[in-house]
Design a protein around this motif. Sequence first.
Motif, PDB file in Angstrom:
ATOM      1  N   SER A 169       3.031   0.301   1.179  1.00 15.41           N
ATOM      2  CA  SER A 169       2.815   0.805  -0.165  1.00 15.41           C
ATOM      3  C   SER A 169       2.709  -0.347  -1.156  1.00 15.41           C
ATOM      4  CB  SER A 169       3.981   1.711  -0.549  1.00 15.41           C
ATOM      5  OG  SER A 169       3.864   2.103  -1.891  1.00 15.41           O
ATOM      6  N   GLY A 170       1.620  -0.353  -1.919  1.00 16.89           N
ATOM      7  CA  GLY A 170       1.422  -1.371  -2.940  1.00 16.89           C
ATOM      8  C   GLY A 170       0.685  -2.598  -2.446  1.00 16.89           C
ATOM      9  N   THR A 171       0.653  -2.802  -1.159  1.00 20.00           N
ATOM     10  CA  THR A 171      -0.056  -3.981  -0.633  1.00 20.00           C
ATOM     11  C   THR A 171      -1.144  -3.558   0.332  1.00 20.00           C
ATOM     12  OG1 THR A 171       1.440  -4.259   1.228  1.00 20.00           O
ATOM     13  CG2 THR A 171       2.026  -5.383  -0.814  1.00 20.00           C
ATOM     14  N   TYR A 172      -1.597  -2.343   0.172  1.00 21.70           N
ATOM     15  CA  TYR A 172      -2.589  -1.805   1.091  1.00 21.70           C
ATOM     16  C   TYR A 172      -3.894  -2.581   0.979  1.00 21.70           C
ATOM     17  CZ  TYR A 172      -3.114   2.099   4.262  1.00 21.70           C
ATOM     18  OH  TYR A 172      -3.208   2.880   5.377  1.00 21.70           O
ATOM     19  N   LYS A 173      -4.509  -2.833   2.137  1.00 20.68           N
ATOM     20  CA  LYS A 173      -5.752  -3.593   2.171  1.00 20.68           C
ATOM     21  C   LYS A 173      -6.776  -2.783   2.946  1.00 20.68           C
ATOM     22  CE  LYS A 173      -7.542  -8.104   3.547  1.00 20.68           C
ATOM     23  NZ  LYS A 173      -7.182  -9.443   4.049  1.00 20.68           N
ATOM     24  N   TYR A 174      -8.013  -2.850   2.483  1.00 19.90           N
ATOM     25  CA  TYR A 174      -9.092  -2.116   3.122  1.00 19.90           C
ATOM     26  C   TYR A 174     -10.139  -3.101   3.617  1.00 19.90           C
ATOM     27  CZ  TYR A 174      -7.026   1.840   0.681  1.00 19.90           C
ATOM     28  OH  TYR A 174      -6.158   2.788   0.222  1.00 19.90           O
TER      29      TYR A 174
END
Lengths: 116, 111
Positions: free
Chosen positions: A99-104
């Motif tokens: 949560s909060g550091t999600y990367k796509y």
Amino acid sequence: AQTVTQSQPEMSVQEAETVTLSCTYDTSESNYYLFWYKQPPSRQMILVIRQEAYKQQNATENRFSVNFQKAAKSFSLKISDSQLGDTAMYFCAFGLGSSGTYKYIFGTGTRLKVLA
Amino acid sequence: DTAVSQTPKYLVTQMGNDKSIKCEQNLGHDTMYWYKQDSKKFLKIMFSYNNKELIINETVPNRFSPKSPDKAHLNLHINSLELGDSAVYFCASSPPVGWQFFGPGTRLTVL
């Protein structure tokens, strides 16, 4: 390295037919999301369908469905009853992190043309 | 109501100029992103912010400086524009875990 590969740069399909777009990915994570986005000529990025990696059941959204093979790291998109409005670039992507550091991470896209 | 908005939608400018692109989201998301889409349609993440704090900075030249005055806004300022900066820039936002909502994109052309 985490990567997404779409091996079909371009595809075409006749209206009302079915087409499958392929996508493979590479990650050592076990929890992640997978997505297909559509980008029509208007360039707006539109979410088509998503799949949580912990769910075995393949996601379905009207004419769009996926074939998720976690062990093979494969996530293909099937479009049934293709319509002219399906003409677009299609991007496969996966998202991971906390949560909060999600990367796509996105694939290079498949250009789909639906023929009348 | 527009979920993620960007201004301007088109930007044409000369090399060496400084320009800004603004992004606003009304979804209440804590996390916002900037992406660059090049002429081959490749979408590459540039930055992500969570609740005004920089989380991801993907080897972007320091001519690019994001600024987040509050969690609903993430602006992108570009100094000394170069020809290679021509691209479409997308802003996006997301909930803690889930899919991203994209803005309409800003087509930047550097002459």
